[in-house]
Enzyme design. Structure first.
Site, PDB file in Angstrom:
ATOM      1  N   LEU A 159       0.825  -1.206   0.000  1.00 50.09           N
ATOM      2  CA  LEU A 159       0.000   0.000   0.000  1.00 50.09           C
ATOM      3  C   LEU A 159       0.857   1.253   0.000  1.00 50.09           C
ATOM      4  O   LEU A 159       0.537   2.229  -0.680  1.00 50.09           O
ATOM      5  CB  LEU A 159      -0.942   0.004   1.207  1.00 50.09           C
ATOM      6  CG  LEU A 159      -1.774   1.281   1.426  1.00 50.09           C
ATOM      7  CD1 LEU A 159      -2.600   1.610   0.194  1.00 50.09           C
ATOM      8  CD2 LEU A 159      -2.666   1.135   2.651  1.00 50.09           C
ATOM      9  N   TYR A 162       2.706   1.533  -3.586  1.00 49.69           N
ATOM     10  CA  TYR A 162       1.692   1.604  -4.638  1.00 49.69           C
ATOM     11  C   TYR A 162       1.002   2.964  -4.615  1.00 49.69           C
ATOM     12  O   TYR A 162       0.787   3.586  -5.665  1.00 49.69           O
ATOM     13  CB  TYR A 162       0.669   0.488  -4.438  1.00 49.69           C
ATOM     14  CG  TYR A 162      -0.548   0.597  -5.338  1.00 49.69           C
ATOM     15  CD1 TYR A 162      -0.471   0.235  -6.684  1.00 49.69           C
ATOM     16  CD2 TYR A 162      -1.775   1.066  -4.844  1.00 49.69           C
ATOM     17  CE1 TYR A 162      -1.581   0.338  -7.511  1.00 49.69           C
ATOM     18  CE2 TYR A 162      -2.881   1.171  -5.663  1.00 49.69           C
ATOM     19  CZ  TYR A 162      -2.784   0.811  -6.993  1.00 49.69           C
ATOM     20  OH  TYR A 162      -3.884   0.922  -7.811  1.00 49.69           O
ATOM     21  N   HIS A 163       0.652   3.428  -3.421  1.00 54.36           N
ATOM     22  CA  HIS A 163      -0.005   4.724  -3.278  1.00 54.36           C
ATOM     23  C   HIS A 163       0.896   5.840  -3.795  1.00 54.36           C
ATOM     24  O   HIS A 163       0.456   6.714  -4.559  1.00 54.36           O
ATOM     25  CB  HIS A 163      -0.359   4.956  -1.806  1.00 54.36           C
ATOM     26  CG  HIS A 163      -0.961   6.289  -1.530  1.00 54.36           C
ATOM     27  ND1 HIS A 163      -0.199   7.405  -1.268  1.00 54.36           N
ATOM     28  CD2 HIS A 163      -2.253   6.698  -1.472  1.00 54.36           C
ATOM     29  CE1 HIS A 163      -0.994   8.443  -1.063  1.00 54.36           C
ATOM     30  NE2 HIS A 163      -2.241   8.039  -1.183  1.00 54.36           N
ATOM     31  N   HIS A 164       2.160   5.807  -3.397  1.00 57.90           N
ATOM     32  CA  HIS A 164       3.076   6.878  -3.787  1.00 57.90           C
ATOM     33  C   HIS A 164       3.278   6.939  -5.297  1.00 57.90           C
ATOM     34  O   HIS A 164       3.208   8.018  -5.900  1.00 57.90           O
ATOM     35  CB  HIS A 164       4.426   6.691  -3.089  1.00 57.90           C
ATOM     36  CG  HIS A 164       4.506   7.348  -1.751  1.00 57.90           C
ATOM     37  ND1 HIS A 164       4.363   8.708  -1.576  1.00 57.90           N
ATOM     38  CD2 HIS A 164       4.728   6.844  -0.505  1.00 57.90           C
ATOM     39  CE1 HIS A 164       4.495   9.015  -0.296  1.00 57.90           C
ATOM     40  NE2 HIS A 164       4.702   7.894   0.375  1.00 57.90           N
TER      41      HIS A 164
END
Length: 305
Positions: A159, A162-164
């Site tokens: 997470l 992936y988010h960044h």
């Protein structure tokens, strides 16, 4: 904005978002290089850190942490400065962008606030400055990951990275094509980050026991952000493609990307919330291995344990 220093006022006045957009379009490969380098660091960084300290990953993780598990004194102080700076930055962005969104909602309604694209509002004026800086800020925010590695993280959570990387690619694309709905993204993200990074700064200062009860509520706010983001995106697509749609100042491709991004975040953040607060794993025994997950822009509880 509640207060704007003279130096910042000059930056806002001199901002030429159209020129920045043209540069980003002409150099779109730059964001790909940054993303590939970042992903390389995600998978190689922890192992490289372990080699640099001359020990195995598990021992490196233990050696990188202070007694309270927040990192060495230098790392901890750096984290305080970094997170506090991001919080202040986000507060300034919130105080500029969010009032404009609220004013548009009051004067134009939900459709107008979401689908009425104004190039001047997006690329120029003080609002345009904070919209552009918001998109570009996703590059320095990658430094969050460096701090996790310096704290001895052996494996970076999916997470987190992936988010960044996805929000970086999405923001670059959005600023290139222009989007009336992007003000929702900026206003919500600025607002959440104002609180989230302040939380991280206070935790790194040694007040984690004081602020820890706030962790699930911050995560709930993050989840609500994803819910609103999904709704706004679906609304824009409906106005763009649906029968009787009035049109919308967005790019169809950008909205599809935005929907995939928000929907995936909603799933991942909700899954993390359940695992962290509803069905949390048993805490390790005293003296046992650390359970720190270090999820920046993820579980605030896990980041500061």
């Amino acid at each position: 904005m509640f207060f704007t220093p003279p130096q910042l006022q000059k930056l806002e006045q001199d901002w030429n978002g159209l020129a920045v957009r043209d540069w980003m379009i002409a150099n779109v490969d730059v964001v790909l290089y940054i993303s590939f380098l970042y992903l390389g660091f995600v998978f190689i960084g922890p192992k490289l850190f372990a080699k640099l300290v001359g020990t195995n990953p598990a021992a490196a993780a233990a050696g990188a942490r202070s007694a309270d598990g927040t990192g060495s004194p230098i790392v901890r102080r750096s984290m305080v400065v970094w997170n506090l700076a991001l919080s202040i930055f986000s507060i300034f962005g919130t105080s500029t962008v969010t009032p404009v969104l609220l004013r548009n909602l009051a004067n134009k309604g939900f459709y107008g606030a979401t689908c009425d694209f104004k190039e001047t509002e997006f690329y120029t004026t003080n609002v345009g400055f904070w919209m552009g800086i918001f998109a570009l800020s996703k590059i320095p925010e990658l430094v969050d990951t460096i701090f996790l590695v310096l704290q001895g993280k052996q494996e970076l959570p999916f997470l987190h990275w992936y988010h960044h990387v996805t929000v970086l690619l999405f923001s670059w694309h959005t600023y290139c094509v222009g989007s009336s709905a992007y003000i929702w993204v900026a206003a919500m993200n600025y607002s959440v980050h104002s609180v989230m990074y302040l939380y991280f700064a206070l935790a790194a200062l040694g007040y984690k026991r004081v602020v820890r009860p706030l962790a699930p509520y911050i995560t709930i706010i993050q989840i609500l952000q994803m819910v609103v983001g999904c709704y706004v995106t679906i609304f824009a697509l409906q106005e763009l493609h649906g029968e009787g749609g009035r049109g919308c100042g967005v790019s169809p491709a950008n909205m599809r990307i935005q929907l995939v991004m928000y929907a995936s975040y909603l799933y991942l953040f909700s899954k993390m919330f359940v695992a962290s607060y509803i069905r949390p794993p048993k805490r390790p025994t005293v003296g046992g291995p650390s359970s720190t997950a270090g999820v920046s822009n993820g579980s605030v509880e896990k980041k500061v344990k």
